[in-house]
Design a protein around this motif. Structure first.
Motif, PDB file in Angstrom:
ATOM      1  N   THR A 149      35.429  45.626  65.976  1.00 51.93           N
ATOM      2  CA  THR A 149      34.304  46.290  65.323  1.00 51.93           C
ATOM      3  C   THR A 149      34.769  47.657  64.811  1.00 51.93           C
ATOM      4  OG1 THR A 149      33.531  47.445  67.311  1.00 51.93           O
ATOM      5  CG2 THR A 149      32.741  45.186  66.974  1.00 51.93           C
ATOM      6  N   LYS A 150      33.889  48.307  64.083  1.00 55.36           N
ATOM      7  CA  LYS A 150      34.216  49.657  63.610  1.00 55.36           C
ATOM      8  C   LYS A 150      34.407  50.624  64.781  1.00 55.36           C
ATOM      9  CE  LYS A 150      32.038  49.594  59.028  1.00 55.36           C
ATOM     10  NZ  LYS A 150      33.264  49.976  58.292  1.00 55.36           N
ATOM     11  N   ASN A 151      33.729  50.352  65.882  1.00 51.73           N
ATOM     12  CA  ASN A 151      33.796  51.258  67.027  1.00 51.73           C
ATOM     13  C   ASN A 151      35.076  51.108  67.847  1.00 51.73           C
ATOM     14  OD1 ASN A 151      31.262  52.402  66.504  1.00 51.73           O
ATOM     15  ND2 ASN A 151      30.194  50.800  67.643  1.00 51.73           N
ATOM     16  N   ASN A 152      35.660  49.905  67.866  1.00 55.37           N
ATOM     17  CA  ASN A 152      36.839  49.716  68.719  1.00 55.37           C
ATOM     18  C   ASN A 152      38.135  49.462  67.964  1.00 55.37           C
ATOM     19  OD1 ASN A 152      36.794  47.047  67.870  1.00 55.37           O
ATOM     20  ND2 ASN A 152      36.239  46.190  69.850  1.00 55.37           N
ATOM     21  N   ALA A 153      38.081  49.403  66.626  1.00 61.29           N
ATOM     22  CA  ALA A 153      39.281  49.057  65.846  1.00 61.29           C
ATOM     23  C   ALA A 153      40.430  50.035  66.099  1.00 61.29           C
ATOM     24  CB  ALA A 153      38.943  49.012  64.352  1.00 61.29           C
ATOM     25  N   LYS A 154      40.132  51.308  66.087  1.00 57.65           N
ATOM     26  CA  LYS A 154      41.183  52.309  66.286  1.00 57.65           C
ATOM     27  C   LYS A 154      41.707  52.264  67.720  1.00 57.65           C
ATOM     28  CE  LYS A 154      42.261  57.188  65.575  1.00 57.65           C
ATOM     29  NZ  LYS A 154      41.741  58.507  65.165  1.00 57.65           N
ATOM     30  N   LYS A 155      40.813  52.037  68.695  1.00 57.59           N
ATOM     31  CA  LYS A 155      41.241  51.933  70.089  1.00 57.59           C
ATOM     32  C   LYS A 155      42.183  50.746  70.279  1.00 57.59           C
ATOM     33  CE  LYS A 155      37.117  54.059  72.117  1.00 57.59           C
ATOM     34  NZ  LYS A 155      35.939  53.839  72.999  1.00 57.59           N
ATOM     35  N   MET A 157      44.070  49.391  67.977  1.00 60.30           N
ATOM     36  CA  MET A 157      45.338  49.726  67.326  1.00 60.30           C
ATOM     37  C   MET A 157      46.202  50.586  68.244  1.00 60.30           C
ATOM     38  SD  MET A 157      46.110  52.074  63.944  1.00 60.30           S
ATOM     39  CE  MET A 157      45.763  53.571  64.896  1.00 60.30           C
ATOM     40  N   ASN A 158      45.612  51.620  68.831  1.00 61.06           N
ATOM     41  CA  ASN A 158      46.373  52.508  69.711  1.00 61.06           C
ATOM     42  C   ASN A 158      46.866  51.773  70.950  1.00 61.06           C
ATOM     43  OD1 ASN A 158      46.034  54.726  68.020  1.00 61.06           O
ATOM     44  ND2 ASN A 158      44.141  55.370  69.015  1.00 61.06           N
ATOM     45  N   ALA A 159      46.027  50.867  71.475  1.00 59.56           N
ATOM     46  CA  ALA A 159      46.446  50.087  72.640  1.00 59.56           C
ATOM     47  C   ALA A 159      47.610  49.168  72.283  1.00 59.56           C
ATOM     48  CB  ALA A 159      45.272  49.276  73.174  1.00 59.56           C
ATOM     49  N   GLY A 160      47.513  48.501  71.127  1.00 60.64           N
ATOM     50  CA  GLY A 160      48.593  47.614  70.707  1.00 60.64           C
ATOM     51  C   GLY A 160      49.900  48.343  70.473  1.00 60.64           C
ATOM     52  N   ARG A 161      49.817  49.501  69.862  1.00 60.22           N
ATOM     53  CA  ARG A 161      51.023  50.277  69.577  1.00 60.22           C
ATOM     54  C   ARG A 161      51.591  50.955  70.823  1.00 60.22           C
ATOM     55  NH1 ARG A 161      50.577  54.336  64.872  1.00 60.22           N
ATOM     56  NH2 ARG A 161      52.830  54.148  65.005  1.00 60.22           N
ATOM     57  N   SER A 162      50.784  51.062  71.875  1.00 61.34           N
ATOM     58  CA  SER A 162      51.263  51.718  73.097  1.00 61.34           C
ATOM     59  C   SER A 162      52.327  50.902  73.818  1.00 61.34           C
ATOM     60  CB  SER A 162      50.094  51.975  74.045  1.00 61.34           C
ATOM     61  OG  SER A 162      49.607  50.767  74.604  1.00 61.34           O
ATOM     62  N   ARG A 163      52.581  49.689  73.328  1.00 60.05           N
ATOM     63  CA  ARG A 163      53.609  48.853  73.967  1.00 60.05           C
ATOM     64  C   ARG A 163      54.975  49.527  73.958  1.00 60.05           C
ATOM     65  NH1 ARG A 163      57.004  44.898  72.282  1.00 60.05           N
ATOM     66  NH2 ARG A 163      56.291  45.139  70.153  1.00 60.05           N
ATOM     67  N   TRP A 164      55.209  50.439  72.996  1.00 63.04           N
ATOM     68  CA  TRP A 164      56.501  51.127  72.941  1.00 63.04           C
ATOM     69  C   TRP A 164      56.748  51.932  74.215  1.00 63.04           C
ATOM     70  CZ3 TRP A 164      56.846  56.344  73.626  1.00 63.04           C
ATOM     71  CH2 TRP A 164      55.683  57.089  73.455  1.00 63.04           C
TER      72      TRP A 164
END
Length: 256
Positions: A149-155, A157-164
């Motif tokens: 949703t618009k409310n969780n899209a950025k969260k 993304m940040n969670a997915g990229r935090s795999r680094w």
């Protein structure tokens, strides 16, 4: 904090191994152990595109786990094709409902997503992140069972990229910065595994100590000084009743 709470070895070194082992086979062994150990703990798996496959999705559904995986077109082409078709259809019709703009001090871009793409009975959600800063442009695609949703899209993304962080703050630190686990500690395979597990325990203690002590962070001690301090604590300090009482208090753990 990034903590390793379980390790599953790829078993190709023993003479008893008849079939070639791999990451995916080890994954299924590890998930069985995790489910048995943490029966009621909510878990969200974050992993690379290797794990975006039908059997892994089945495993997540059976365990009632969420997942958030990097996604590449050549992994499941039917999902990639439908995502592109639906995204382009919305753009042609002038619909931009499933887009969130990112405007930050050092980065800008947008997140585009499509929910409920059918894949062999699974309803999967896909989102694409296009980011740009002064140095480069980047594009990431993720697949998840969490409705976007618009409310969780950025969260998301940040969670997915935090795999680094798993690589940089976990394995890279173990290999190159602190413990040099690539050094041949033994020619015996079981001894090597025991050595690695002891390294994992050491790293957990160090991370908890570094992040748990505000005084220690403000003093900016070196790794050698922190290690020496811990060693002396193990040698000379005893647990008090207050320490034991603290152990009984609940704590929150987030799995990635």
């Amino acid at each position: 904090m990034v903590l390793s709470v379980a390790s599953e070895f790829i078993e190709n070194e023993s003479e008893d191994v008849k079939k070639q082992d791999c990451e995916l086979k080890a994954f299924y062994r590890l998930t069985a152990r995790l489910k048995d150990t943490f029966k009621k703990l909510p878990i969200c798996l974050i992993a690379d595109s290797l794990y975006a496959c039908e059997n892994v999705l089945k495993q997540c559904k059976a365990n009632n786990w969420n997942y958030l995986f990097r996604f590449k077109e050549d992994r499941i082409k039917s999902i990639a094709d439908e995502f592109e078709a639906l995204k382009n259809m919305e753009e042609e019709e002038g619909k931009k409902a499933n887009v969130v703009k990112i405007r930050e001090s050092e980065q800008r871009g947008e997140i585009t997503w499509v929910n409920d793409i059918d894949y062999r009975g699974f309803g999967v959600n896909v989102f694409e992140c296009e980011l740009e800063d002064e140095k480069r442009k980047q594009k990431f695609t993720f697949i998840t069972d969490i409705k976007i949703t618009k409310n969780n899209a950025k969260k998301l993304m940040n969670a997915g990229r935090s795999r680094w962080r798993i690589e940089n703050e976990g394995f890279n630190r173990q290999k190159n910065l602190r413990y040099h686990i690539e050094h041949a500690s033994s020619q015996d395979y079981n001894a090597m595994k025991n050595h690695y597990l002891l390294t994992q325990i050491t790293e957990i203690i160090m991370v908890l100590h570094e992040h748990g002590s505000k005084i220690l962070r403000s003093m900016k001690k070196t790794i050698k000084e922190i290690s020496s301090r811990l060693l002396e604590a193990f040698r000379g300090q005893t647990l008090t009743d207050e320490d034991i009482a603290q152990l009984g208090k609940p704590m929150q753990i987030r799995f990635t």
